[in-house]
Design a protein around this motif. Structure first.
Motif, PDB file in Angstrom:
ATOM      1  N   UNK A  36      52.538  45.702  19.512  1.00  0.00           N
ATOM      2  CA  UNK A  36      52.532  46.693  20.700  1.00  0.00           C
ATOM      3  C   UNK A  36      53.989  47.614  20.402  1.00  0.00           C
ATOM      4  N   UNK A  37      54.905  46.957  20.197  1.00  0.00           N
ATOM      5  CA  UNK A  37      56.217  47.941  19.911  1.00  0.00           C
ATOM      6  C   UNK A  37      55.979  48.787  18.615  1.00  0.00           C
ATOM      7  N   UNK A  38      55.315  48.293  17.705  1.00  0.00           N
ATOM      8  CA  UNK A  38      55.322  49.117  16.329  1.00  0.00           C
ATOM      9  C   UNK A  38      54.635  50.311  16.716  1.00  0.00           C
ATOM     10  N   UNK A  39      53.427  50.244  17.396  1.00  0.00           N
ATOM     11  CA  UNK A  39      52.519  51.490  17.910  1.00  0.00           C
ATOM     12  C   UNK A  39      53.045  52.194  19.047  1.00  0.00           C
ATOM     13  N   UNK A  40      54.166  51.768  19.645  1.00  0.00           N
ATOM     14  CA  UNK A  40      54.437  52.528  20.957  1.00  0.00           C
ATOM     15  C   UNK A  40      53.668  52.108  22.169  1.00  0.00           C
ATOM     16  N   UNK A  41      53.270  51.027  22.270  1.00  0.00           N
ATOM     17  CA  UNK A  41      52.259  50.787  23.612  1.00  0.00           C
ATOM     18  C   UNK A  41      53.256  49.740  24.275  1.00  0.00           C
ATOM     19  N   UNK A 100      51.749  54.920  16.746  1.00  0.00           N
ATOM     20  CA  UNK A 100      50.262  55.051  17.170  1.00  0.00           C
ATOM     21  C   UNK A 100      50.101  56.752  17.383  1.00  0.00           C
ATOM     22  N   UNK A 101      48.875  57.355  17.645  1.00  0.00           N
ATOM     23  CA  UNK A 101      48.547  58.549  17.784  1.00  0.00           C
ATOM     24  C   UNK A 101      48.232  58.790  19.127  1.00  0.00           C
ATOM     25  N   UNK A 116      41.246  55.210  17.561  1.00  0.00           N
ATOM     26  CA  UNK A 116      41.273  55.285  16.135  1.00  0.00           C
ATOM     27  C   UNK A 116      42.681  55.210  15.463  1.00  0.00           C
ATOM     28  N   UNK A 117      43.778  55.588  16.296  1.00  0.00           N
ATOM     29  CA  UNK A 117      44.983  55.684  15.719  1.00  0.00           C
ATOM     30  C   UNK A 117      45.910  54.513  16.189  1.00  0.00           C
ATOM     31  N   UNK A 118      45.420  53.644  16.681  1.00  0.00           N
ATOM     32  CA  UNK A 118      46.224  52.465  17.459  1.00  0.00           C
ATOM     33  C   UNK A 118      45.665  51.285  17.257  1.00  0.00           C
ATOM     34  N   UNK A 175      42.582  45.758  17.838  1.00  0.00           N
ATOM     35  CA  UNK A 175      42.656  47.015  18.585  1.00  0.00           C
ATOM     36  C   UNK A 175      43.808  47.096  19.443  1.00  0.00           C
ATOM     37  N   UNK A 176      44.940  47.888  19.552  1.00  0.00           N
ATOM     38  CA  UNK A 176      46.090  47.853  20.406  1.00  0.00           C
ATOM     39  C   UNK A 176      45.850  49.124  21.431  1.00  0.00           C
ATOM     40  N   UNK A 177      45.731  48.622  22.699  1.00  0.00           N
ATOM     41  CA  UNK A 177      45.602  49.428  23.658  1.00  0.00           C
ATOM     42  C   UNK A 177      46.805  50.317  23.955  1.00  0.00           C
ATOM     43  N   UNK A 178      46.637  51.539  24.435  1.00  0.00           N
ATOM     44  CA  UNK A 178      47.539  52.660  24.433  1.00  0.00           C
ATOM     45  C   UNK A 178      48.251  52.325  25.698  1.00  0.00           C
ATOM     46  N   UNK A 179      47.651  52.228  26.840  1.00  0.00           N
ATOM     47  CA  UNK A 179      48.253  52.200  28.182  1.00  0.00           C
ATOM     48  C   UNK A 179      48.519  51.090  28.773  1.00  0.00           C
ATOM     49  N   UNK A 180      48.283  49.859  28.022  1.00  0.00           N
ATOM     50  CA  UNK A 180      48.285  48.384  28.729  1.00  0.00           C
ATOM     51  C   UNK A 180      49.025  47.464  27.356  1.00  0.00           C
ATOM     52  N   UNK A 181      49.661  46.557  28.024  1.00  0.00           N
ATOM     53  CA  UNK A 181      50.319  45.420  26.961  1.00  0.00           C
ATOM     54  C   UNK A 181      49.090  44.647  26.473  1.00  0.00           C
TER      55      UNK A 181
END
Length: 380
Positions: free
Chosen positions: A38-43, A55-56, A60-62, A83-89
């Motif tokens: 989560x931290x690596x991708x910014x989520x 993350x983008x 497809x970029x998360x 698959x890392x959620x963008x707006x949720x942990x």
């Protein structure tokens, strides 16, 4: 406080990107690993931009992948997709990503995880999400995965070395059954829309297919047009949630809160002429079926690869909506799927007997290593 570091490689695989970790470079517990991802991708980022990570801001970029030694004798490596959620942990491990799968063979070779020689490599990959074997076949250059080539992948600029990616016996990847509801077609009530037909199919990944026309679409729309359609995203989400329950993937509450990436949603239409983002025309006789797909709540600019594989198999399975809408005569050749960015041909070896069986799906992708180094994660 200082930040912790974790060795990783940042790669493009097909039309997606992911941070790829070796399993021994990560913390031992699932919760600690998820915190790293989560931290690596910014989520999570409620602004959906992931500016504080790699993350983008789109599904497809998360993504992340973990690669390690094989846990079964018929594989060269184990591979887990997240698959890392963008707006949720939230990091979701149910299901696989075909595009990122195409990067795993080259990653394993370039990281010295498998021994190779000669001009080509054939890497057998055990995807732990689905328990299925994938085979990546690609050229070598000086003992590493070739990068330069003449294959153009629609949705990706330039050219690259082709990677033939095959999914072996991909039926029932997430649910154990190719038709998880027990039928190739069902009916479902969508709030604000009414009752529509759907096909729930689990090949490479679970996907729910519906007619684009039932959602007021021609199936030739651009992503911008889909995003601008009032209520469409919400209707697709209701279809996904209903299908997740019908397929036995989750309860309604789980599908709304935790399982947000499956099933994929595909809105289908018969072949028709469409205009691509660069102004070129995709003519009716170039395609066998049109698809507009939703991945993790977002309209996809191309087609999620596992979704395309599921669709190609469905086109050859009598009784499904895909079979009814597709151009006839696909039994012995690749299925040509038209999507918002162009065309993707998918191979599917299908025995339509009783019971039906999908022996293999295959596609050509490209992949490229973009960066190797250390990911920084704030220490708690």
């Amino acid at each position: 406080m200082p930040q912790d570091t974790y060795r990783a490689v940042y790669m493009r695989g097909g039309t997606s990107r992911a941070i790829i970790f070796k399993s021994d470079a990560l913390p031992p517990t699932p919760a600690e690993r998820d915190r790293v991802f989560l931290a690596a991708l910014g989520s999570p980022d409620i602004g959906r931009r992931q500016l504080d990570g790699l993350g983008g801001g789109i599904s497809s970029l998360s993504k992340i992948a973990i690669v390690g030694p094989p846990s079964r004798p018929d594989a060269d490596v184990d591979y887990t997709f997240g698959q890392v959620a963008i707006d949720a942990p939230l990091v979701q491990y149910k299901g696989n990503c075909g595009n990122i799968s195409s990067a795993i063979g080259p990653f394993a070779v370039d990281e010295g995880m498998v021994a190779v020689s000669g001009e080509r490599a054939g890497i057998r990959i055990h995807n732990t999400n689905t328990g299925k074997i994938l085979v990546a076949d690609f050229a070598l250059c000086e003992g590493m995965a070739a990068v330069d080539g003449d294959f153009a992948l629609q949705g990706v600029a330039g050219y690259g070395a082709p990677i033939r990616l095959s999914f072996v016996d991909p039926g029932g990847a997430a649910t154990g059954r190719m038709f998880p509801t027990g039928a190739p077609k069902d009916r479902v009530a969508i709030p604000g829309l009414g009752t529509v037909e759907m096909s729930c199919v689990d090949v490479s990944n679970p996907v729910v297919f519906a007619r684009a026309a039932d959602f007021g679409l021609a199936g030739t729309e651009s992503v911008a047009q889909l995003e601008a359609r009032p209520g469409l995203a919400e209707q697709c989400e209701e279809l996904r949630i209903a299908a997740a329950v019908a397929m036995g993937l989750a309860t309604e509450e789980e599908a709304r809160t935790r399982l947000r990436n499956l099933p994929l949603v595909g809105l289908l239409a018969a072949p028709a002429e469409s205009v691509l983002p660069d102004g070129s025309v995709l003519y009716e006789d170039q395609v066998d079926i049109l698809a507009r797909m939703v991945s993790a709540g977002q309209f996809h600019r191309a087609t999620p690869l596992t979704g395309a594989m599921c669709l190609a198999a469905s086109v050859k399975l009598p009784g499904t909506l895909a079979f009814e809408l597709a151009r006839a005569g696909n039994a012995e050749r690749d299925v040509r799927i038209g999507h918002p960015s162009g065309l993707i041909p998918i191979g599917a070896q299908v025995d339509a007997g009783e019971p039906p069986h999908v022996a293999r799906t295959s596609v050509i992708r490209t992949a490229r290593r973009l960066m190797r180094g250390e990911v920084y994660v704030p220490r708690r």
